[in-house]
Design an enzyme around this catalytic site. Structure first.
Site, mmCIF file in Angstrom:
data_model
loop_
_atom_site.group_PDB
_atom_site.id
_atom_site.type_symbol
_atom_site.label_atom_id
_atom_site.label_comp_id
_atom_site.label_asym_id
_atom_site.label_seq_id
_atom_site.Cartn_x
_atom_site.Cartn_y
_atom_site.Cartn_z
ATOM 1 N N GLY A 1 0.846 -1.195 0.000
ATOM 2 C CA GLY A 1 0.000 0.000 0.000
ATOM 3 C C GLY A 1 0.878 1.241 0.000
ATOM 4 O O GLY A 1 2.101 1.161 0.193
ATOM 5 N N LEU A 2 0.233 2.380 -0.191
ATOM 6 C CA LEU A 2 0.956 3.654 -0.254
ATOM 7 C C LEU A 2 1.659 3.967 1.066
ATOM 8 O O LEU A 2 1.295 3.414 2.113
ATOM 9 C CB LEU A 2 -0.037 4.782 -0.565
ATOM 10 C CG LEU A 2 -0.726 4.745 -1.932
ATOM 11 C CD1 LEU A 2 -1.860 5.773 -1.968
ATOM 12 C CD2 LEU A 2 0.273 5.003 -3.056
ATOM 13 N N SER A 3 2.596 4.889 1.019
ATOM 14 C CA SER A 3 3.225 5.385 2.238
ATOM 15 C C SER A 3 2.147 6.041 3.102
ATOM 16 O O SER A 3 1.331 6.812 2.598
ATOM 17 C CB SER A 3 4.303 6.410 1.871
ATOM 18 O OG SER A 3 4.895 6.931 3.034
ATOM 19 N N SER B 1 -0.326 4.456 4.435
ATOM 20 C CA SER B 1 -1.612 3.740 4.340
ATOM 21 C C SER B 1 -1.920 2.986 5.639
ATOM 22 O O SER B 1 -3.086 2.756 5.962
ATOM 23 C CB SER B 1 -1.614 2.780 3.142
ATOM 24 O OG SER B 1 -0.565 1.843 3.248
ATOM 25 N N GLY B 2 -0.893 2.594 6.373
ATOM 26 C CA GLY B 2 -1.100 1.899 7.644
ATOM 27 C C GLY B 2 -0.438 0.532 7.716
ATOM 28 O O GLY B 2 -0.690 -0.235 8.656
ATOM 29 N N SER C 1 2.721 -0.520 8.413
ATOM 30 C CA SER C 1 3.551 -0.783 9.595
ATOM 31 C C SER C 1 2.701 -0.827 10.862
ATOM 32 O O SER C 1 2.914 -1.679 11.735
ATOM 33 C CB SER C 1 4.626 0.302 9.743
ATOM 34 O OG SER C 1 5.490 0.283 8.644
ATOM 35 N N SER D 1 6.147 -1.904 -1.724
ATOM 36 C CA SER D 1 6.160 -2.888 -2.823
ATOM 37 C C SER D 1 5.182 -2.494 -3.936
ATOM 38 O O SER D 1 4.161 -3.149 -4.135
ATOM 39 C CB SER D 1 5.920 -4.321 -2.321
ATOM 40 O OG SER D 1 4.923 -4.404 -1.340
HETATM 41 N N1 LIG Z 1 -7.376 2.500 10.677
HETATM 42 C C1 LIG Z 1 -6.072 2.749 10.617
HETATM 43 N N2 LIG Z 1 -5.217 1.763 10.288
HETATM 44 C C2 LIG Z 1 -3.879 2.017 10.210
HETATM 45 N N3 LIG Z 1 -3.310 3.222 10.441
HETATM 46 C C3 LIG Z 1 -4.140 4.243 10.777
HETATM 47 C C4 LIG Z 1 -5.536 4.042 10.861
HETATM 48 N N4 LIG Z 1 -6.099 5.239 11.192
HETATM 49 C C5 LIG Z 1 -5.096 6.120 11.309
HETATM 50 N N5 LIG Z 1 -3.893 5.535 11.079
HETATM 51 C C6 LIG Z 1 -2.611 6.235 11.143
HETATM 52 O O1 LIG Z 1 -2.031 6.244 9.834
HETATM 53 C C7 LIG Z 1 -0.614 6.230 9.941
HETATM 54 C C8 LIG Z 1 -0.078 5.059 9.113
HETATM 55 O O2 LIG Z 1 1.321 5.097 9.147
HETATM 56 P P1 LIG Z 1 2.221 3.819 8.874
HETATM 57 O O3 LIG Z 1 1.663 2.641 9.579
HETATM 58 O O4 LIG Z 1 3.624 4.224 9.198
HETATM 59 O O5 LIG Z 1 2.027 3.651 7.304
HETATM 60 P P2 LIG Z 1 2.933 2.845 6.277
HETATM 61 O O6 LIG Z 1 3.749 1.846 7.026
HETATM 62 O O7 LIG Z 1 1.940 2.223 5.346
HETATM 63 O O8 LIG Z 1 3.781 3.880 5.575
HETATM 64 C C9 LIG Z 1 -0.262 6.107 11.403
HETATM 65 O O9 LIG Z 1 0.037 7.382 11.901
HETATM 66 C C10 LIG Z 1 -1.555 5.566 12.020
HETATM 67 O O10 LIG Z 1 -1.716 5.911 13.358
HETATM 68 MG MG LIG Z 2 5.833 1.589 7.109
#
Ligand SMILES: Nc1ncnc2c1ncn2[C@@H]1O[C@H](COP(=O)(O)OP(=O)(O)O)[C@@H](O)[C@H]1O
Ligand SMILES: [Mg+2]
Length: 200
Positions: free
Chosen positions: A36-38, A40-41, A43, A110
């Site tokens: 998913g996008l940067s 997106s959630g 991690s 990815s």
């Molecule tokens: N339902 C949700 N699921 C996952 N992340 C969420 C959700 N709602 C808000 N967020 C927030 O979105 C951000 C996602 O960041 P991250 O997990 O680092 O994304 P990625 O790893 O895809 O780049 C975090 O700050 C997280 O707290």
């Molecule tokens: Mg991440």
């Protein structure tokens, strides 16, 4: 970069394989591949899922894109060739962990479908693609690492969604809608999938 230079190296058969490890461990490994996008959630959800698996007594390992880029892939940037090499290395590490019968979570953008399909081919039917389908606008608003702001200013090149493509999966095993469900709800839906497929 990916071609083999090992024509005189012969695979050494080992007596203990994954089936033998399954027999002694009380668990069966899968590779949960978050894409998913940067922002997106990936991690956040992968981390919450790993905690859940750990509490359930499962041995697990999370290969997070940002962490992998500090070590194993620290020599790689974000060009298409380097992203492909990043994907290749991560898939082989994921396969080793899967073979070790460890529940393996992979979370990095990815962005290329073909590369993810190569990973799927390498791991086989224990590969579960988790599409974190958060709309671009929401990812940009969240901007947890300030990367979108930098990319808009032109301070980051080849940024996924802005100056580099993202190709969504056609047939992911599960799609998460983080604009409509909480982290816990996403985790529960993945747990349900793992139960349905016989991993939990
Ligand atoms: N339902 C949700 N699921 C996952 N992340 C969420 C959700 N709602 C808000 N967020 C927030 O979105 C951000 C996602 O960041 P991250 O997990 O680092 O994304 P990625 O790893 O895809 O780049 C975090 O700050 C997280 O707290
Ligand atoms: Mg991440």
């Amino acid at each position: 970069m990916a071609e083999s230079k090992s024509e005189n190296v012969v695979w050494h058969h080992t007596s203990v394989n994954r089936d033998a490890r399954i027999r002694v461990s009380g668990q069966k490994s899968a590779v949960l591949w978050f894409t998913g996008l940067s922002g997106s959630g990936k991690s956040t959800i992968a981390n919450a899922l790993e905690l859940r698996l750990n509490q359930a007594g499962k041995l697990s390992y999370l290969l997070d894109g940002d962490n992998v880029r500090h070590g194993l892939c620290s020599d790689l940037g974000f060009s298409e060739t380097e992203r492909k090499e990043n994907n290749r290395r991560v898939s082989h590490v994921a396969k080793l962990l899967w073979d070790a019968n460890v529940m393996t979570l992979v979370s990095f953008i990815s962005p290329f479908k073909q590369e993810r399909d190569i990973s799927r081919g390498l791991i086989g039917h224990d590969f579960l693609e988790v599409f974190v389908d958060t709309p671009f606008e929401i990812c940009e608003t969240r901007d947890p690492k300030g990367l979108y702001v930098k990319a808009r200013k032109g301070e980051i090149s080849q940024f996924t969604g802005i100056s580099s493509p993202y190709e969504p999966p056609d047939h992911p095993e599960i799609t998460l809608y983080t604009d409509k469900e909480s982290v816990d709800e996403s985790v529960e839906r993945i747990v349900a999938l793992l139960i349905e497929r016989g991993y939990l």
